[in-house]
Design a protein around this motif. Sequence first.
Motif, short mmCIF file in Angstrom:
data_model
loop_
_atom_site.label_atom_id
_atom_site.label_comp_id
_atom_site.label_asym_id
_atom_site.label_seq_id
_atom_site.Cartn_x
_atom_site.Cartn_y
_atom_site.Cartn_z
N PRO A 35 0.83 -1.21 0.00
CA PRO A 35 0.00 0.00 0.00
C PRO A 35 0.86 1.26 0.00
O PRO A 35 2.08 1.20 0.21
CB PRO A 35 -0.78 -0.11 1.31
N ALA A 36 0.21 2.40 -0.23
CA ALA A 36 0.95 3.66 -0.31
C ALA A 36 1.54 4.02 1.04
O ALA A 36 0.91 3.85 2.07
CB ALA A 36 0.02 4.77 -0.79
N GLU A 37 2.76 4.53 1.03
CA GLU A 37 3.42 4.89 2.29
C GLU A 37 3.03 6.31 2.71
O GLU A 37 3.04 6.63 3.89
CB GLU A 37 4.94 4.85 2.12
N VAL A 38 2.76 7.16 1.73
CA VAL A 38 2.45 8.55 2.06
C VAL A 38 1.17 8.94 1.32
O VAL A 38 0.79 8.31 0.34
CB VAL A 38 3.58 9.51 1.64
N PRO A 39 0.50 9.98 1.81
CA PRO A 39 -0.72 10.42 1.11
C PRO A 39 -0.38 10.99 -0.26
O PRO A 39 0.77 11.30 -0.55
CB PRO A 39 -1.28 11.50 2.03
N ASP A 40 -1.40 11.13 -1.07
CA ASP A 40 -1.22 11.66 -2.42
C ASP A 40 -0.66 13.08 -2.37
O ASP A 40 -0.89 13.82 -1.43
CB ASP A 40 -2.57 11.66 -3.14
N GLN A 41 0.08 13.44 -3.40
CA GLN A 41 0.80 14.71 -3.38
C GLN A 41 -0.17 15.89 -3.35
O GLN A 41 -1.20 15.91 -4.03
CB GLN A 41 1.68 14.80 -4.63
N GLN A 221 12.21 9.17 -4.02
CA GLN A 221 11.22 9.16 -2.95
C GLN A 221 9.77 9.30 -3.40
O GLN A 221 8.88 9.30 -2.56
CB GLN A 221 11.50 10.31 -1.96
N ALA A 222 9.54 9.46 -4.68
CA ALA A 222 8.15 9.74 -5.06
C ALA A 222 7.62 8.80 -6.12
O ALA A 222 6.75 9.17 -6.92
CB ALA A 222 8.03 11.19 -5.54
N ARG A 223 8.13 7.60 -6.17
CA ARG A 223 7.64 6.65 -7.16
C ARG A 223 6.29 6.09 -6.72
O ARG A 223 5.94 6.14 -5.54
CB ARG A 223 8.64 5.51 -7.33
N THR A 224 5.59 5.54 -7.67
CA THR A 224 4.27 5.02 -7.31
C THR A 224 4.38 3.61 -6.74
O THR A 224 5.47 3.01 -6.75
CB THR A 224 3.35 5.03 -8.54
N ARG A 225 3.25 3.07 -6.29
CA ARG A 225 3.26 1.74 -5.71
C ARG A 225 3.72 0.72 -6.73
O ARG A 225 3.27 0.70 -7.86
CB ARG A 225 1.86 1.38 -5.24
N ASP B 19 15.89 -3.27 0.36
CA ASP B 19 15.22 -2.18 1.05
C ASP B 19 15.31 -0.88 0.25
O ASP B 19 14.32 -0.20 0.01
CB ASP B 19 15.86 -1.99 2.43
N ILE B 20 16.54 -0.56 -0.19
CA ILE B 20 16.71 0.70 -0.92
C ILE B 20 16.00 0.63 -2.26
O ILE B 20 15.43 1.61 -2.74
CB ILE B 20 18.21 1.01 -1.10
N GLY B 21 16.02 -0.54 -2.88
CA GLY B 21 15.43 -0.65 -4.21
C GLY B 21 13.93 -0.87 -4.22
O GLY B 21 13.32 -0.95 -5.27
N ALA B 26 13.17 5.12 -1.60
CA ALA B 26 14.43 4.44 -1.30
C ALA B 26 14.76 4.58 0.18
O ALA B 26 15.35 3.69 0.78
CB ALA B 26 15.55 5.01 -2.14
N PHE B 27 14.38 5.70 0.75
CA PHE B 27 14.67 5.95 2.16
C PHE B 27 13.35 6.06 2.91
O PHE B 27 12.65 7.06 2.81
CB PHE B 27 15.50 7.23 2.31
N LYS B 28 12.99 5.00 3.63
CA LYS B 28 11.66 4.92 4.23
C LYS B 28 11.45 6.02 5.25
O LYS B 28 12.32 6.28 6.08
CB LYS B 28 11.46 3.55 4.90
N GLY B 29 10.31 6.65 5.19
CA GLY B 29 9.94 7.61 6.23
C GLY B 29 10.66 8.94 6.13
O GLY B 29 10.54 9.77 7.02
N VAL B 30 11.41 9.16 5.07
CA VAL B 30 12.15 10.42 4.98
C VAL B 30 11.34 11.43 4.17
O VAL B 30 11.01 11.19 3.02
CB VAL B 30 13.53 10.20 4.32
N ASN B 31 11.04 12.53 4.81
CA ASN B 31 10.30 13.62 4.18
C ASN B 31 11.07 14.15 2.96
O ASN B 31 12.30 14.17 2.93
CB ASN B 31 10.13 14.71 5.24
N TRP B 32 10.33 14.55 1.91
CA TRP B 32 10.96 15.01 0.69
C TRP B 32 11.91 16.19 0.93
O TRP B 32 13.01 16.25 0.38
CB TRP B 32 9.91 15.43 -0.34
N GLY B 33 11.46 17.12 1.75
CA GLY B 33 12.29 18.29 2.00
C GLY B 33 13.59 17.92 2.69
O GLY B 33 14.66 18.45 2.39
#
Lengths: 612, 235, 295
Positions: A35-41, A221-225, B19-21, B26-33
Amino acid sequence: MSDDLNINKKRNNQIKTKSSSASGRGETDIDYVRPAEVPDQDLYHGHSFITKWIFCQDAKVIGVQYTLTAVFTGVVGLILSWMMRMQLGFPELFPFLTAETYYQFVTMHGMIMVVYLLTALFLGGFGNYLIPLMVGSRDMVFPYVNMVSYWMFFVAVVVLMASFFVPGGPTGAGWTLYPPQAILEGTPGAGYGILLMLISLGLFVIGFTMGGLNYVITILQARTRGMSLMRMPLTIWGIFTATVLALLAFPALLVSAIMMTLDKILGTSFFMPTIIKAGEALSYDGGSPILFQHLFWFFGHPEVYIVALPAFGIVSDLISVHSRKNIFGYRMMVWAIVGIGALSFFVWAHHMYVSGMSPWFGFFFATTTLIIAVPTALKVYNWILTLWRGNIRLNTVMLFCLGFIVTFVNGGITGIFLGNVAVDVPLSDTYFVIAHFHMVMGIAPIMVIFGAIYHWFPLITGRLMDETLGKWHFWTTFLGAYSIYFPMHYLGFIGVPRRYFEMYDSPYIESAVGMNEFISTAAFIVGAAQFIFFYNVVKSIRLGKPAGKNPWKANSLEWLTPDVPPAHGNWGDKLPVVHRWAYDYSVPGAKEDYITQTTPPSEVREAEVEKT
Amino acid sequence: MSDLNLDKLPGGFKGMSTDIGSDQTAFKGVNWGKAMMWIFLLSDTFIFSCFLISYMKVRASVVEPWPYPSEVFALEFMGAPVPLLLIAIMTFVLITSSGTMALAVKYGYEKNKKMCGWFVLLTAIGGLTFVGMQAFEWSKLIFHEGVRPWANPFGAEQFGAFFFMITGFHGTHVSIGVIFLFIFARKVFKGDFDTGKRGYFTTMKSDYVAIEILGLYWHFVDLVWVFIFAFFYLW
Amino acid sequence: MYTGLVFLAVIIGSIVFHVWTPWWWTDVASNWGAMDDTIVLTFWIGGGVFILVCLFMTYCIFKYSYKEGRRAEYKPEDKKLESRLTWITALGVAALLAPGLVVWNNYIKVPDNAIHVEVMAWQWGWKYRLPGEDGKLGTSSNKSISDDNPFGMNPDDPNGKDDIFIESNELHLAKNKPVKILLRSIDVLHNFYVPQFRAKMDAVPGTITYYWFEPTKNGDYEVLCAEYCGVGHYAMRGKVVVENEENYNKWLAQHETFSSFIAKRKNNNFKNKKLVKISNLLSEENNILREKDVR
């Protein structure tokens, strides 16, 4: 499977597949995707004309803006090359072409083509348009910064073009801008010209850092499921690695530009040793010209890979789609791209073999340079092995890929000549070098750019480009450019040095005259042939055959948007869910000769797919 | 990928690469900023490294003798010259401000508006003090010692050139940080990070993670100063 | 179909061009024929790869053109093949690197009996200085260069007294006598290049660079500056004449030494001109843009 990796409980629509029904799971759910880890952008929506088309935060618009600006500078660079060839092929014919103007054209042509056309087009143009679409996100991670990055690039171009109009004209120091000559009288544009060039480069670096951060974070960090790193198309791997290189290599350029600016306006001596001019010593003392060369080439070598790697990635995808075959050795291709990127930081001084640096460096850099040839060769093998037993559509796109292979292998091999330090001694600073880098950086990536435009034009506009015009464009460009640069190597063999306004009295170089005339003529023909391309683009936007959705029957996500051209937000209500890599072509047992990335396994149970 | 279970990864390289791939991040739980700031700082590290390596190269190769930093940067205290006194104070101030920044981040995540705001403000004041002392150092060298980028009375002319360039670049970084710190202090006190008010330029929602991101930047600026201090002043 | 034919024509045309090209390197007139040999080896290996890859590609164009209903092969990877190709490529690369590094090693190790020849580069011409009978060049400094002292000689160095000044673009060398070229620039980067000798190196102001070679054929050779040095770069030509020892000594005897140069000047009662003017930091002429010096 548990949801314990769900960081944030807020989720919007998840795609529910047939197998994961409420009745629980008796068998392993083959369509399951995490499932998605973060909410939609949280996307920005422009509403006025200015926020939708000028200061637009949509990466697709920004990509087109980058492309148009980069192509504009490229056309300026092309015209400059015609001027240069006029002088070289038919000297004395045009009185306005003095040695000063010639060197100014040489410099601006080089800088424009390498930095403002190729880098901006691959990273800013293709990167912005394709990255969010190919990784399945709605936009880049920081659309505002992305927008600012384009306008920084725009200002950088304006500053660069302004240098044509200042007193003294643009700098004529050669695109490598070596001190001490770059800022001293005796070199054209050593006043305002060089300053504007350095300022423009500084702005460019700042802008591309902003853009580069966007590309890297979006991909990471922003790829889809379902879109794991090893399911991304090679286009993304190429652009990603190139962006990382840019973020780490541009600092050296920025530092050298700052130091040269200070040498110029404040009279510091970072790069300036004792210099005697007209019998008097200038006030500089103690600086090191070779330091500049180290800094510049620490940037300069990764720079050529910043141009080459996206080309590698893109051409892999183009070849794959149009031969209906998976790219051969995808994993090796990824490692080769990453490996070439990493190694590219350890080879820079092969541009400095005869610079007067410590001779012992020659051993080290010759070795690393020839090592980097190995992963590059592997990529070439994998491209032709992709064609092997493929089902090759010989359309314009594929023709440009084939042209790329021929010119890239040619240029790459001549690079081996130059990388081998002892062989570089007679050949450096001759036309052999010019022929080499034009073949491998001018012709080969340009082939990919054209192929890519013909390929993705139907996505961006909804129409196909004209195939007949395309083929005419290809053959004239490829055959013409090849006949310009292949013979040029031999001018280097007879010893013709580069950056020579004229050869004139040289006793044994008379034979070069005929060759120069031929090359210049070919250059004008190839230049004229580009009108076919521009005409094709403009015509097809309105009158091209409507393409519909996914006319090439490709697998990657950018072709699977609900709207063509893709609308703002790319995916409509639901983000895509990825189940496989981008190269399931001609899978045995499957109904069609392609299986898109979003096709769940339950729909293709009979196909013998590899687990990806 | 239906069997991908990130809770039960194999050990070693294979587990790490899985995990990274893995999909989405790639980095779980890390905010974009936060990720962006890390990578920006990596790039900025390369810039300062290029400056410092160039400095070392030129210093090693100039024929003229290099001035003694401990003499050039000495302050008079009670009649006697104390070497590097001002620099020591500057270093202390900057490192302390890193400490206040860390506390600000902690209070931010605890949603303690008042404490967070005060510590951000303290950090800003620390930074401002640092810049002020650096400006004092510059004016002393320029107006009283005759040090210029193109020459100086102590020795090799590149000394002044590198000094002004490197400390200027660093000081600019600190100043930009100070500006952001004051802006953020105001946002904290106004409660923007609690309500998630949208920013003026970027129209993104405010969040306390921004304090942490600014903290990363501030610690970077501090770390660069440690290197400058070591290579330029001490060596 | 015709696509494949045109690509084939390109490959064959390239080979034909290479074999019959009238543009080939000059006859080598120094000991660095080994560089040429390494180039030939690179042509065989590299050229071979180019031809094989392009022929393979052309074959695929002919054989695997699109047919409706046909399926391509589905084979994501072939680890064995990739491993083999990696090793073969690595071997080919090593085969090129090894001889290249051997030649480079020879290039940087100057023989003990090499005669030192200083080549002074300036915008836009060449000057030379030979060590004279003691075989040693005297020390010098660019800061001391003036009309009275065109090579910036250190008057206190005894080695410099018999140094021979050659104030024209033309240098003579004795056949079969190795020379170490010491490159010196007084202003910007230059490069002393004679294509027939194959060797070259940049002249960098602020330092002395070197390379060595042994001329093996008598003749007149043109010197080309091979590092961009401003608007006169293409016109910065010189001449090297390689001749037998007898003729070389005759030529040498025509040129004056440093001592005779000084003696001539003294006889003319030439007032000792002040040496080089360096702008003073604290003078009033000092301003930010330093126009008169920096421009």
